[in-house]
Write a protein that holds these residues in place. Structure first.
Motif, mmCIF file in Angstrom:
data_model
loop_
_atom_site.group_PDB
_atom_site.id
_atom_site.type_symbol
_atom_site.label_atom_id
_atom_site.label_comp_id
_atom_site.label_asym_id
_atom_site.label_seq_id
_atom_site.Cartn_x
_atom_site.Cartn_y
_atom_site.Cartn_z
ATOM 1 N N UNK A 295 49.338 -44.076 10.194
ATOM 2 C CA UNK A 295 49.851 -44.787 9.368
ATOM 3 C C UNK A 295 49.855 -44.434 8.079
ATOM 4 N N UNK A 296 50.921 -44.631 7.369
ATOM 5 C CA UNK A 296 51.318 -44.149 5.982
ATOM 6 C C UNK A 296 51.060 -45.734 4.932
ATOM 7 N N UNK A 297 50.147 -45.480 4.198
ATOM 8 C CA UNK A 297 50.050 -46.679 3.072
ATOM 9 C C UNK A 297 51.430 -46.524 2.216
ATOM 10 N N UNK A 298 52.286 -47.583 2.160
ATOM 11 C CA UNK A 298 53.438 -47.221 1.102
ATOM 12 C C UNK A 298 53.159 -48.357 -0.009
ATOM 13 N N UNK A 299 53.513 -48.029 -1.007
ATOM 14 C CA UNK A 299 53.601 -48.682 -2.282
ATOM 15 C C UNK A 299 55.151 -49.114 -2.590
ATOM 16 N N UNK A 300 55.229 -49.847 -3.721
ATOM 17 C CA UNK A 300 56.646 -50.153 -4.184
ATOM 18 C C UNK A 300 57.419 -49.061 -4.613
ATOM 19 N N UNK A 301 56.907 -47.974 -5.013
ATOM 20 C CA UNK A 301 57.563 -46.560 -5.492
ATOM 21 C C UNK A 301 58.267 -45.930 -4.124
ATOM 22 N N UNK A 302 57.196 -45.993 -3.152
ATOM 23 C CA UNK A 302 57.753 -45.669 -1.689
ATOM 24 C C UNK A 302 58.982 -46.291 -1.422
ATOM 25 N N UNK A 303 58.799 -47.576 -1.375
ATOM 26 C CA UNK A 303 59.938 -48.661 -0.888
ATOM 27 C C UNK A 303 61.090 -48.439 -2.014
ATOM 28 N N UNK A 304 60.783 -48.257 -3.161
ATOM 29 C CA UNK A 304 62.049 -47.986 -3.844
ATOM 30 C C UNK A 304 62.788 -46.666 -3.453
ATOM 31 N N UNK A 305 61.864 -45.596 -3.179
ATOM 32 C CA UNK A 305 62.478 -44.299 -2.907
ATOM 33 C C UNK A 305 63.129 -44.348 -1.535
ATOM 34 N N UNK B 47 55.836 -38.783 3.439
ATOM 35 C CA UNK B 47 56.442 -39.544 4.179
ATOM 36 C C UNK B 47 56.966 -38.815 5.384
ATOM 37 N N UNK B 48 57.545 -37.705 5.365
ATOM 38 C CA UNK B 48 58.044 -36.957 6.239
ATOM 39 C C UNK B 48 56.870 -36.409 7.392
ATOM 40 N N UNK B 49 55.953 -35.822 6.685
ATOM 41 C CA UNK B 49 54.779 -35.458 7.420
ATOM 42 C C UNK B 49 54.032 -36.339 8.150
ATOM 43 N N UNK B 50 54.231 -37.716 7.479
ATOM 44 C CA UNK B 50 53.465 -38.629 8.589
ATOM 45 C C UNK B 50 54.272 -39.525 9.380
ATOM 46 N N UNK B 51 55.251 -38.822 9.733
ATOM 47 C CA UNK B 51 56.142 -39.386 10.751
ATOM 48 C C UNK B 51 57.112 -40.642 10.254
ATOM 49 N N UNK B 52 56.816 -41.293 8.826
ATOM 50 C CA UNK B 52 57.378 -42.400 8.558
ATOM 51 C C UNK B 52 58.920 -42.229 8.409
#
Length: 167
Positions: free
Chosen positions: A1-11, A44-49
């Motif tokens: 599992x990847x920990x997402x933050x608001x920057x990831x969500x905005x991206x 995000x790609x390497x984690x499979x997300x």
């Protein structure tokens, strides 16, 4: 599992809105460096997300105005064979294994009711299919989406992996 933050969500939101946007454009939109965007995307790609960048198709505009969700009940131990046959049907958009009365939920598209009937007849002819329940989709008031969920799970996560949220 990847920990997402608001920057990831905005991206991810920026990519959802315009999958063809370049890294430099997204970086400018988000107010971060190109390297930050590239690094986040790679993680995000390497984690499979994130596993691909596909166009969103408007099936009615492509001549496929009819969609159905078919619950499929199976005979015992026939799951692999039925899934293999469903995978050979080009009109099958997706198949989910489910709990409950039906074993599978199949989403199909067709150009007409007659075409859908022929597809259902082919589905019923697959060895191992015991019964089906078909529901036709009339409209799609909420299309498949992920951004509200991403925004929800990253609320309070900060705008950087090491920066707490400033609310």
């Amino acid at each position: 599992m990847t920990d997402l933050d608001r920057l990831d969500a905005a991206l991810l939101d920026a990519l959802t809105e315009n999958p063809r946007a370049g890294v430099v454009s997204i970086a400018a939109q988000l107010g971060v460096t190109r390297n930050t965007v590239q690094s986040r995307l790679r993680k995000l790609e390497e984690s499979g997300a994130v596993s691909g960048y596909r166009p969103v198709l408007d099936l009615p505009a492509l001549g496929l105005p009819l969609q159905a969700f078919i619950g499929v009940g199976l005979e015992q131990a026939r799951l692999p064979q039925v899934i293999s046959e469903l995978g050979r049907m080009p009109e099958v958009l997706e198949v989910h294994s489910t709990t409950g009365r039906e074993d599978l939920l199949v989403r199909m598209a067709a150009e007409s009711q007659e075409a859908m009937l022929r597809q259902l007849e082919r589905l019923h002819a697959i060895p191992g299919v015991a019964h089906t329940t078909t529901t036709l989709a009339l409209t799609t008031p909420v299309a498949y989406r992920t951004q509200p969920l991403l925004d929800h799970i990253t609320r309070g996560a900060g705008h950087g992996r090491s920066t707490p949220a400033a609310e």
